[in-house]
Design a protein around this motif. Structure first.
Motif, PDB file in Angstrom:
ATOM      1  N   HIS A 108       0.042 -11.659  -6.651  1.00  0.00           N
ATOM      2  CA  HIS A 108       0.714 -10.418  -6.254  1.00  0.00           C
ATOM      3  C   HIS A 108       1.384  -9.726  -7.426  1.00  0.00           C
ATOM      4  N   LEU A 109       1.119  -8.443  -7.533  1.00  0.00           N
ATOM      5  CA  LEU A 109       1.805  -7.587  -8.502  1.00  0.00           C
ATOM      6  C   LEU A 109       2.582  -6.541  -7.708  1.00  0.00           C
ATOM      7  N   ALA A 110       3.618  -5.983  -8.315  1.00  0.00           N
ATOM      8  CA  ALA A 110       4.342  -4.902  -7.651  1.00  0.00           C
ATOM      9  C   ALA A 110       3.615  -3.565  -7.874  1.00  0.00           C
ATOM     10  N   GLU A 111       2.797  -3.526  -8.939  1.00  0.00           N
ATOM     11  CA  GLU A 111       1.994  -2.335  -9.233  1.00  0.00           C
ATOM     12  C   GLU A 111       0.597  -2.817  -9.606  1.00  0.00           C
ATOM     13  N   TYR A 112      -0.394  -2.371  -8.891  1.00  0.00           N
ATOM     14  CA  TYR A 112      -1.768  -2.770  -9.224  1.00  0.00           C
ATOM     15  C   TYR A 112      -2.698  -1.575  -9.104  1.00  0.00           C
ATOM     16  N   TRP A 113      -3.906  -1.729  -9.650  1.00  0.00           N
ATOM     17  CA  TRP A 113      -4.881  -0.624  -9.595  1.00  0.00           C
ATOM     18  C   TRP A 113      -5.808  -0.841  -8.420  1.00  0.00           C
ATOM     19  N   GLN A 125       1.247   3.007  -1.315  1.00  0.00           N
ATOM     20  CA  GLN A 125       0.717   1.633  -1.174  1.00  0.00           C
ATOM     21  C   GLN A 125      -0.800   1.647  -1.112  1.00  0.00           C
ATOM     22  N   SER A 126      -1.334   2.803  -0.758  1.00  0.00           N
ATOM     23  CA  SER A 126      -2.772   2.936  -0.573  1.00  0.00           C
ATOM     24  C   SER A 126      -3.036   4.422  -0.399  1.00  0.00           C
ATOM     25  N   ALA A 127      -4.184   4.873  -0.909  1.00  0.00           N
ATOM     26  CA  ALA A 127      -4.528   6.287  -0.768  1.00  0.00           C
ATOM     27  C   ALA A 127      -5.284   6.548   0.530  1.00  0.00           C
ATOM     28  N   GLN A 128      -5.414   5.512   1.330  1.00  0.00           N
ATOM     29  CA  GLN A 128      -6.324   5.572   2.481  1.00  0.00           C
ATOM     30  C   GLN A 128      -6.173   6.814   3.365  1.00  0.00           C
ATOM     31  N   PHE A 129      -4.948   7.168   3.774  1.00  0.00           N
ATOM     32  CA  PHE A 129      -4.803   8.279   4.720  1.00  0.00           C
ATOM     33  C   PHE A 129      -5.249   9.598   4.081  1.00  0.00           C
ATOM     34  N   GLY A 163     -10.258 -16.123  -3.372  1.00  0.00           N
ATOM     35  CA  GLY A 163      -9.737 -15.463  -2.167  1.00  0.00           C
ATOM     36  C   GLY A 163      -9.778 -13.944  -2.196  1.00  0.00           C
ATOM     37  N   GLU A 164      -8.988 -13.321  -1.326  1.00  0.00           N
ATOM     38  CA  GLU A 164      -9.132 -11.888  -1.012  1.00  0.00           C
ATOM     39  C   GLU A 164      -9.122 -10.962  -2.225  1.00  0.00           C
ATOM     40  N   ILE A 165     -10.156 -10.116  -2.276  1.00  0.00           N
ATOM     41  CA  ILE A 165     -10.163  -9.040  -3.274  1.00  0.00           C
ATOM     42  C   ILE A 165     -10.291  -7.660  -2.629  1.00  0.00           C
ATOM     43  N   ILE A 166     -10.783  -7.622  -1.375  1.00  0.00           N
ATOM     44  CA  ILE A 166     -10.945  -6.329  -0.694  1.00  0.00           C
ATOM     45  C   ILE A 166     -10.474  -6.451   0.748  1.00  0.00           C
ATOM     46  N   SER A 189       1.238   3.195   4.601  1.00  0.00           N
ATOM     47  CA  SER A 189      -0.080   2.978   5.194  1.00  0.00           C
ATOM     48  C   SER A 189      -0.262   1.504   5.497  1.00  0.00           C
ATOM     49  N   GLU A 190       0.431   0.643   4.763  1.00  0.00           N
ATOM     50  CA  GLU A 190       0.270  -0.791   5.016  1.00  0.00           C
ATOM     51  C   GLU A 190       1.545  -1.357   5.632  1.00  0.00           C
ATOM     52  N   ASP A 191       2.393  -1.947   4.825  1.00  0.00           N
ATOM     53  CA  ASP A 191       3.545  -2.652   5.361  1.00  0.00           C
ATOM     54  C   ASP A 191       4.809  -1.887   4.998  1.00  0.00           C
ATOM     55  N   LEU A 217      -8.922   0.429  -6.120  1.00  0.00           N
ATOM     56  CA  LEU A 217     -10.182   1.179  -6.051  1.00  0.00           C
ATOM     57  C   LEU A 217     -10.500   1.326  -4.566  1.00  0.00           C
ATOM     58  N   GLU A 218     -10.432   2.557  -4.080  1.00  0.00           N
ATOM     59  CA  GLU A 218     -10.585   2.754  -2.637  1.00  0.00           C
ATOM     60  C   GLU A 218     -11.700   3.743  -2.331  1.00  0.00           C
ATOM     61  N   MET A 219     -12.356   3.531  -1.205  1.00  0.00           N
ATOM     62  CA  MET A 219     -13.382   4.482  -0.773  1.00  0.00           C
ATOM     63  C   MET A 219     -13.248   4.741   0.712  1.00  0.00           C
ATOM     64  N   GLU A 275     -13.534  -0.298   9.847  1.00  0.00           N
ATOM     65  CA  GLU A 275     -13.864   0.953  10.509  1.00  0.00           C
ATOM     66  C   GLU A 275     -12.528   1.481  11.041  1.00  0.00           C
ATOM     67  N   ARG A 276     -12.387   2.808  11.115  1.00  0.00           N
ATOM     68  CA  ARG A 276     -11.087   3.369  11.506  1.00  0.00           C
ATOM     69  C   ARG A 276     -11.079   3.744  12.982  1.00  0.00           C
ATOM     70  N   GLU A 277      -9.929   3.544  13.589  1.00  0.00           N
ATOM     71  CA  GLU A 277      -9.759   3.951  14.996  1.00  0.00           C
ATOM     72  C   GLU A 277      -9.883   5.466  15.081  1.00  0.00           C
ATOM     73  N   PHE A 322       1.605   0.547  -5.114  1.00  0.00           N
ATOM     74  CA  PHE A 322       2.903  -0.094  -5.342  1.00  0.00           C
ATOM     75  C   PHE A 322       3.296  -0.911  -4.116  1.00  0.00           C
ATOM     76  N   ARG A 323       3.642  -2.150  -4.344  1.00  0.00           N
ATOM     77  CA  ARG A 323       4.076  -2.994  -3.224  1.00  0.00           C
ATOM     78  C   ARG A 323       5.341  -3.727  -3.643  1.00  0.00           C
ATOM     79  N   ALA A 324       6.397  -3.523  -2.888  1.00  0.00           N
ATOM     80  CA  ALA A 324       7.646  -4.214  -3.203  1.00  0.00           C
ATOM     81  C   ALA A 324       7.554  -5.640  -2.671  1.00  0.00           C
TER      82      ALA A 324
HETATM   83  O1  NSS Z   1      -3.371  -3.996   1.914  1.00  0.00           O
HETATM   84  S1  NSS Z   1      -4.798  -4.054   1.688  1.00  0.00           S
HETATM   85  O2  NSS Z   1      -5.448  -5.258   2.158  1.00  0.00           O
HETATM   86  N1  NSS Z   1      -5.546  -2.819   2.345  1.00  0.00           N
HETATM   87  C1  NSS Z   1      -5.202  -1.556   2.113  1.00  0.00           C
HETATM   88  O3  NSS Z   1      -4.306  -1.182   1.403  1.00  0.00           O
HETATM   89  C2  NSS Z   1      -6.104  -0.508   2.769  1.00  0.00           C
HETATM   90  N2  NSS Z   1      -5.287   0.659   3.126  1.00  0.00           N
HETATM   91  C3  NSS Z   1      -7.198  -0.147   1.792  1.00  0.00           C
HETATM   92  C4  NSS Z   1      -8.168   0.849   2.338  1.00  0.00           C
HETATM   93  O4  NSS Z   1      -8.782   0.557   3.345  1.00  0.00           O
HETATM   94  N3  NSS Z   1      -8.316   1.999   1.718  1.00  0.00           N
HETATM   95  O5  NSS Z   1      -4.995  -3.973   0.130  1.00  0.00           O
HETATM   96  C5  NSS Z   1      -6.299  -3.876  -0.398  1.00  0.00           C
HETATM   97  C6  NSS Z   1      -6.482  -4.814  -1.545  1.00  0.00           C
HETATM   98  C7  NSS Z   1      -6.324  -6.283  -1.186  1.00  0.00           C
HETATM   99  O6  NSS Z   1      -7.520  -6.806  -0.674  1.00  0.00           O
HETATM  100  C8  NSS Z   1      -5.974  -6.892  -2.527  1.00  0.00           C
HETATM  101  O7  NSS Z   1      -7.147  -7.104  -3.285  1.00  0.00           O
HETATM  102  C9  NSS Z   1      -5.178  -5.796  -3.190  1.00  0.00           C
HETATM  103  O8  NSS Z   1      -5.483  -4.585  -2.525  1.00  0.00           O
HETATM  104  N4  NSS Z   1      -3.738  -6.051  -3.131  1.00  0.00           N
HETATM  105  C10 NSS Z   1      -2.985  -6.456  -4.172  1.00  0.00           C
HETATM  106  N5  NSS Z   1      -3.324  -6.743  -5.440  1.00  0.00           N
HETATM  107  C11 NSS Z   1      -2.321  -7.136  -6.271  1.00  0.00           C
HETATM  108  N6  NSS Z   1      -1.033  -7.233  -5.911  1.00  0.00           N
HETATM  109  C12 NSS Z   1      -0.645  -6.952  -4.636  1.00  0.00           C
HETATM  110  N7  NSS Z   1       0.637  -7.031  -4.300  1.00  0.00           N
HETATM  111  C13 NSS Z   1      -1.651  -6.546  -3.702  1.00  0.00           C
HETATM  112  N8  NSS Z   1      -1.644  -6.188  -2.404  1.00  0.00           N
HETATM  113  C14 NSS Z   1      -2.911  -5.887  -2.074  1.00  0.00           C
END
Ligand code: NSS
Length: 429
Positions: A215-220, A182-186, A351-354, A162-164, A222-224, A358-360, A205-207
């Motif tokens: 950056h973590l390879a596994e993080y929690w 990588q994301s539950a979005q879809f 910096g970035e936390i979210i 869904s991401e990279d 929270l998606e909506m 809007e979806r195409e 999970f992000r390699a």
């Molecule tokens: O890649 S994101 O920016 N966006 C998504 O995965 C969308 N598909 C989410 C969605 O719309 N449902 O990742 C979202 C957030 C990002 O802002 C970071 O806070 C976090 O996930 N993120 C990470 N946290 C820790 N480690 C790593 N590697 C990491 N990558 C993203």
């Protein structure tokens, strides 16, 4: 049995008390052992005097080292030399289990602490972080519940990026290849057609090959995702959710936050609306501040720090150039070079936390973008189906829980926001 927090906060002065926990530090002088005991709620000094407890208990107290598990009973008394001004004068001191010499002493290298992570998570800082994280999650969960979101359970084993796609963990799935999510979005996008408003908390999970403090390879994650919500509505959800999470942490964990150097009042002050700054304006700001910020260049940790270091509340950067973001975002009619999306940056330089958008809804546009990226359409067929059967405007986002905890707990490195960090260098313990 009482918790140490109960003993210290109630009106137990001069009363009999009973606690159990682990020895945090200990020393003896003359016929007295001073043992500071910790449990999950705090620490308290106990004094064990020869003659006041049985000989066996005194001997146990004298021999028990750091991390021995103990049960103490006694009377709570004032003592201004004790941490917190109170101590327990023991009448009984039972050792439940003696500890071998603890491998972690006061000044240790980061590497050793990571090797001994299964033991280091007993530290007061780590315990505080875990409690704050739990309170933030509770605040978030309650906010979703109060706002009619359904908590759903998407799969973690998937067939799509869904991401990279360069950062996918590949797994052997019977006789095929699959990926860790990588994301539950879809999946959330599919679920809005039944539940309309959904949310989930899952590992992502992000390699990530890069070793960075965020950056973590596994993080929690929270998606909506919500039907009938545009990008502005999506940002409103984010600011309300973040404020609710902060409020719960400030209410439930003031002492833990203070231990970590965070004044809970700074969290309470954060209320919607958060400032919104278009990407183009962020670039101008960076250029004025000596950055080589050309249109189309991404905001990394350094740029995000510059944008937020003097702020006390989070900042939305909106409308990023299309080349920086994934194919599924909705085009921005006001500036076709950009998407209707936002990243939420935490203040104080974090910096970035979210990330959200809007979806195409136009399949032809998404197919074109996937082809441009060289992606095979086969894997995305089911996702493209969603636009064929009663497609509606919708938006969603993903909050990186450990990113947010790193900010709230004023941590220097994201690895301290999770008990067992997974990074490129480490899967042990
Ligand atoms: O890649 S994101 O920016 N966006 C998504 O995965 C969308 N598909 C989410 C969605 O719309 N449902 O990742 C979202 C957030 C990002 O802002 C970071 O806070 C976090 O996930 N993120 C990470 N946290 C820790 N480690 C790593 N590697 C990491 N990558 C993203």
């Amino acid at each position: 049995m009482q918790s140490i927090k109960q003993v210290l906060s109630g009106d137990s002065l001069d009363m009999p008390v009973r606690i159990r926990g682990w020895i945090y530090r200990t020393r003896s002088s003359g016929g007295i052992v001073f043992a500071v005991i910790r449990d999950s709620t705090g620490i308290v000094q106990t004094t064990v005097k020869k003659g006041t407890v049985s000989d066996g208990d005194f001997e146990s107290a004298s021999n028990a080292g750091i991390e021995s598990a103990v049960e103490v009973q006694g009377t709570l008394a004032e003592d201004n030399r004790a941490p917190g001004g109170l101590e327990i004068r023991a009448s009984g001191f039972k050792v439940v289990a003696f500890s071998e010499p603890f491998p972690i002493t006061e000044y240790q290298s980061t590497e050793l602490l990571l090797d001994q992570r299964h033991l280091w998570i007993r530290s007061r800082e780590q315990t505080a972080v875990m409690r704050v994280k739990a309170a933030m999650l509770r605040g978030g969960r309650e906010w979703f519940h109060e706002n009619d979101y359904v908590e759903v359970t998407p799969p973690m084993i998937t067939g799509v990026a869904s991401e990279d796609s360069t950062q996918l963990f590949q797994i052997k799935y019977f006789d095929r290849i699959a990926f860790l999510s990588q994301s539950a979005q879809f999946y959330l996008e599919s679920l809005i057609f039944s539940c309309e408003r959904v949310w989930t908390l899952t590992p992502s999970f992000r390699a990530e090959k890069s070793r960075t403090p965020r950056h973590l390879a596994e993080y929690w994650h929270l998606e909506m995702e919500a039907a009938w919500v545009d990008n502005e509505g999506n940002m409103k959800v984010q600011e309300e959710l973040v404020a609710a999470m902060l409020e719960c942490a400030a209410d439930e964990c003031p002492a833990e936050l203070q231990l970590l150097g965070r004044d809970p009042a700074t969290l309470r002050k954060i209320a919607p609306p958060f400032d919104r700054m278009p990407y183009a304006e962020a670039m101008e700001y960076l250029q004025k501040n000596g950055f080589d910020a050309l249109w189309g260049s991404d905001l990394g940790a350094v740029e995000e720090r510059a944008l937020t270091k003097d702020r006390e509340t989070p900042l939305f950067i909106v409308n990023y150039p299309k080349e920086l973001k994934p194919f599924y975002m909705k085009g921005n009619p006001d500036d076709p070079r950009t998407y209707k999306n936002s990243d939420l940056l935490a203040p104080e330089g974090y910096g970035e936390i979210i990330g959200g958008s809007e979806r195409e809804t136009d399949n032809a546009l998404m197919i074109e973008r996937l082809k441009d990226k060289g992606e095979s359409l086969d894997n995305y067929q089911w996702y493209l189906d969603l636009r064929k059967y009663g497609s509606v405007p919708h938006s969603g986002f993903g909050l990186g829980l450990e990113r947010m905890v790193t900010w709230v707990c004023k941590l220097e490195h994201i690895r301290d926001s999770i008990p067992f960090p997974r990074t490129v260098a480490r899967v042990y313990p």
